[in-house]
Scaffold this motif. Structure first.
Motif, PDB file in Angstrom:
ATOM      1  N   ASN A  97       0.828  -1.209   0.000  1.00  0.00           N
ATOM      2  CA  ASN A  97       0.000   0.000   0.000  1.00  0.00           C
ATOM      3  C   ASN A  97       0.861   1.258   0.000  1.00  0.00           C
ATOM      4  N   ASP A  98       1.958   1.221   0.759  1.00  0.00           N
ATOM      5  CA  ASP A  98       2.847   2.379   0.815  1.00  0.00           C
ATOM      6  C   ASP A  98       3.452   2.677  -0.551  1.00  0.00           C
ATOM      7  N   ILE A  99       3.853   1.649  -1.278  1.00  0.00           N
ATOM      8  CA  ILE A  99       4.455   1.851  -2.608  1.00  0.00           C
ATOM      9  C   ILE A  99       3.418   2.385  -3.596  1.00  0.00           C
ATOM     10  N   LEU A 100       2.223   1.776  -3.601  1.00  0.00           N
ATOM     11  CA  LEU A 100       1.210   2.141  -4.586  1.00  0.00           C
ATOM     12  C   LEU A 100       0.607   3.518  -4.317  1.00  0.00           C
ATOM     13  N   ASN A 101       0.741   4.004  -3.132  1.00  0.00           N
ATOM     14  CA  ASN A 101       0.174   5.313  -2.796  1.00  0.00           C
ATOM     15  C   ASN A 101       1.171   6.465  -2.958  1.00  0.00           C
ATOM     16  N   ARG A 102       2.381   6.168  -3.409  1.00  0.00           N
ATOM     17  CA  ARG A 102       3.381   7.219  -3.597  1.00  0.00           C
ATOM     18  C   ARG A 102       3.020   8.086  -4.813  1.00  0.00           C
ATOM     19  N   GLN A 103       3.373   9.365  -4.774  1.00  0.00           N
ATOM     20  CA  GLN A 103       3.125  10.291  -5.883  1.00  0.00           C
ATOM     21  C   GLN A 103       3.997   9.952  -7.087  1.00  0.00           C
ATOM     22  N   VAL A 104       5.226   9.620  -6.824  1.00  0.00           N
ATOM     23  CA  VAL A 104       6.153   9.263  -7.894  1.00  0.00           C
ATOM     24  C   VAL A 104       6.614   7.833  -7.640  1.00  0.00           C
ATOM     25  N   VAL A 105       6.436   6.980  -8.637  1.00  0.00           N
ATOM     26  CA  VAL A 105       6.774   5.572  -8.513  1.00  0.00           C
ATOM     27  C   VAL A 105       7.844   5.241  -9.533  1.00  0.00           C
ATOM     28  N   SER A 106       8.947   4.699  -9.092  1.00  0.00           N
ATOM     29  CA  SER A 106      10.028   4.314  -9.993  1.00  0.00           C
ATOM     30  C   SER A 106       9.848   2.882 -10.447  1.00  0.00           C
ATOM     31  N   LYS A 107      10.645   2.516 -11.443  1.00  0.00           N
ATOM     32  CA  LYS A 107      10.586   1.143 -11.924  1.00  0.00           C
ATOM     33  C   LYS A 107      10.989   0.174 -10.807  1.00  0.00           C
ATOM     34  N   ALA A 108      11.994   0.570 -10.050  1.00  0.00           N
ATOM     35  CA  ALA A 108      12.422  -0.285  -8.940  1.00  0.00           C
ATOM     36  C   ALA A 108      11.301  -0.491  -7.922  1.00  0.00           C
ATOM     37  N   ASP A 109      10.523   0.598  -7.650  1.00  0.00           N
ATOM     38  CA  ASP A 109       9.385   0.486  -6.728  1.00  0.00           C
ATOM     39  C   ASP A 109       8.347  -0.473  -7.273  1.00  0.00           C
ATOM     40  N   LEU A 110       8.056  -0.321  -8.587  1.00  0.00           N
ATOM     41  CA  LEU A 110       7.052  -1.197  -9.201  1.00  0.00           C
ATOM     42  C   LEU A 110       7.519  -2.641  -9.193  1.00  0.00           C
ATOM     43  N   SER A 111       8.792  -2.851  -9.459  1.00  0.00           N
ATOM     44  CA  SER A 111       9.332  -4.206  -9.437  1.00  0.00           C
ATOM     45  C   SER A 111       9.246  -4.803  -8.038  1.00  0.00           C
ATOM     46  N   GLN A 112       9.558  -3.973  -7.033  1.00  0.00           N
ATOM     47  CA  GLN A 112       9.459  -4.437  -5.646  1.00  0.00           C
ATOM     48  C   GLN A 112       8.019  -4.747  -5.269  1.00  0.00           C
ATOM     49  N   ALA A 113       7.095  -3.871  -5.692  1.00  0.00           N
ATOM     50  CA  ALA A 113       5.678  -4.100  -5.395  1.00  0.00           C
ATOM     51  C   ALA A 113       5.195  -5.383  -6.055  1.00  0.00           C
ATOM     52  N   ARG A 114       5.600  -5.617  -7.319  1.00  0.00           N
ATOM     53  CA  ARG A 114       5.201  -6.831  -8.025  1.00  0.00           C
ATOM     54  C   ARG A 114       5.732  -8.078  -7.292  1.00  0.00           C
ATOM     55  N   SER A 115       6.992  -7.998  -6.858  1.00  0.00           N
ATOM     56  CA  SER A 115       7.589  -9.118  -6.133  1.00  0.00           C
ATOM     57  C   SER A 115       6.873  -9.365  -4.816  1.00  0.00           C
ATOM     58  N   MET A 116       6.530  -8.271  -4.138  1.00  0.00           N
ATOM     59  CA  MET A 116       5.855  -8.409  -2.848  1.00  0.00           C
ATOM     60  C   MET A 116       4.440  -8.938  -3.006  1.00  0.00           C
ATOM     61  N   ILE A 117       3.769  -8.548  -4.108  1.00  0.00           N
ATOM     62  CA  ILE A 117       2.423  -9.084  -4.356  1.00  0.00           C
ATOM     63  C   ILE A 117       2.506 -10.588  -4.593  1.00  0.00           C
ATOM     64  N   GLY A 118       3.533 -11.035  -5.329  1.00  0.00           N
ATOM     65  CA  GLY A 118       3.725 -12.462  -5.512  1.00  0.00           C
ATOM     66  C   GLY A 118       3.977 -13.177  -4.191  1.00  0.00           C
ATOM     67  N   GLU A 119       4.788 -12.546  -3.368  1.00  0.00           N
ATOM     68  CA  GLU A 119       5.060 -13.113  -2.048  1.00  0.00           C
ATOM     69  C   GLU A 119       3.802 -13.157  -1.196  1.00  0.00           C
ATOM     70  N   LEU A 120       2.994 -12.093  -1.314  1.00  0.00           N
ATOM     71  CA  LEU A 120       1.733 -12.046  -0.575  1.00  0.00           C
ATOM     72  C   LEU A 120       0.790 -13.142  -1.040  1.00  0.00           C
ATOM     73  N   GLN A 121       0.746 -13.363  -2.357  1.00  0.00           N
ATOM     74  CA  GLN A 121      -0.123 -14.411  -2.896  1.00  0.00           C
ATOM     75  C   GLN A 121       0.316 -15.777  -2.373  1.00  0.00           C
ATOM     76  N   GLU A 122       1.634 -16.003  -2.331  1.00  0.00           N
ATOM     77  CA  GLU A 122       2.139 -17.266  -1.794  1.00  0.00           C
ATOM     78  C   GLU A 122       1.776 -17.421  -0.324  1.00  0.00           C
ATOM     79  N   SER A 123       1.874 -16.315   0.428  1.00  0.00           N
ATOM     80  CA  SER A 123       1.521 -16.374   1.844  1.00  0.00           C
ATOM     81  C   SER A 123       0.047 -16.671   2.035  1.00  0.00           C
ATOM     82  N   VAL A 124      -0.795 -16.043   1.183  1.00  0.00           N
ATOM     83  CA  VAL A 124      -2.242 -16.293   1.270  1.00  0.00           C
ATOM     84  C   VAL A 124      -2.547 -17.744   0.940  1.00  0.00           C
TER      85      VAL A 124
END
Length: 307
Positions: A97-124
């Motif tokens: 949520n913190d990454i997606l709510n930022r005003q400016v999002v870098s590619k590294a942020d998006l890559s981290q968010a994508r990785s974390m969503i995958g990790e979240l899906q695995e945890s779920v």
């Protein structure tokens, strides 16, 4: 004509210069436009990726909330076991949520968010599998508890049965301390010419003849006592004035007057015959009752009615 040629050359040169100037201007403008378009396309792509990630995160979050609700409702014991996994999932949610709510999002942020969503899906998914596993374990435990409950009920019934049997056995053992009396007789006797003859007439009776047999297959006694209680038709205990009469304690409480006490030795298993006579000054008409008492318990009884 000679004057026109230099003029044409000058005009041609001016035209070439203008053309080059326009070309340079247009190239610069094209480069600027191209850079602007590139920047706008990069932002659009980033926004599109963020929207896509946001939708994926929302889907996972909805699944997560539903599964978390199911998990929490499964019971306190299961909830305690899943607390560490739930805390990890909540941490991932907060960071995404913190990454997606930022005003400016870098590619590294998006890559981290994508990785974390995958990790979240695995945890779920892991949470769901763990929940299912614990539900199966819970069902097995419930089955075991039901079986234990059934066994406990059966054991309780057996205990109750054994208690009842033990009580009966203890009663038998307790009764085993007492004699079993048989062939109990209370006979009125008339004596003539030194011969005794039974009679049913009170005016002819001279004495009572008491006879009975006792037996005990468990115990042996030395100097044991048996109390004889005889009541007249008025239900009064017949008592002699000598030392042979008195009182004794009964198992039901209280004291009982007795007519006679007999003392004897006894061998286990022996059938012992006992007898004695009781002289009375006067015999009344009616029913006389005799009781045999051993250690405070009534073990035999007989009666005789005189006319």
């Amino acid at each position: 004509m000679k004057d026109i040629k230099p003029l044409l050359i000058a005009m041609l040169a001016l035209g070439l210069a203008g053309t080059w100037a326009y070309h340079l201007y247009d190239k610069t403008r094209y480069t600027r436009i191209r850079n602007t378009v590139f920047v706008k396309d990069s932002a659009a792509i980033a926004d599109a990726v963020r929207d896509s990630l946001g939708k994926a995160f929302s889907l996972v979050e909805r699944q997560l909330d539903a599964r978390l609700d199911s998990t929490i409702n499964a019971g306190d014991s299961i909830e305690n076991k899943l607390q560490s996994r739930v805390r990890e999932i909540n941490r991932l949610k907060a960071e995404i949520n913190d990454i997606l709510n930022r005003q400016v999002v870098s590619k590294a942020d998006l890559s981290q968010a994508r990785s974390m969503i995958g990790e979240l899906q695995e945890s779920v998914d892991g949470l769901h599998k763990q929940n299912l596993s614990m539900e199966e374990e819970k069902i097995q435990l419930q089955g075991m508890l039901s079986e234990i409950s059934r066994n406990a009920d059966s054991l309780q019934k057996n205990i109750s049965r054994l208690n009842s049997e033990n009580a009966g056995l203890m009663e038998k053992i307790s009764h085993g301390a007492y004699f079993i009396a048989s062939e109990v007789r209370l006979a009125a006797v008339s004596t003539k010419n030194n011969k005794d003859q039974e009679t049913a007439t009170s005016s002819r009776a001279d004495k009572f003849l008491v006879m009975f047999s006792i037996q005990n297959n468990i115990n042996q006694y030395d100097n044991e006592e048996m109390y004889i209680v005889i009541t007249d038709p008025a239900k009064k205990v017949l008592r002699k004035s000598d030392w042979s009469s008195g009182t004794f304690d009964t198992k039901k409480g209280g004291r009982q007057d007795y007519t006679r006490i007999i003392r004897f030795d006894y061998e286990r298993g022996e059938k012992k015959d006992l007898r004695f006579t009781l002289d009375l000054d006067e015999f009344e008409k009616g029913t006389y009752v005799m009781q045999l008492w051993h250690r405070g318990t009534l073990v035999g009884q007989a009666s005789n009615t005189l006319n």
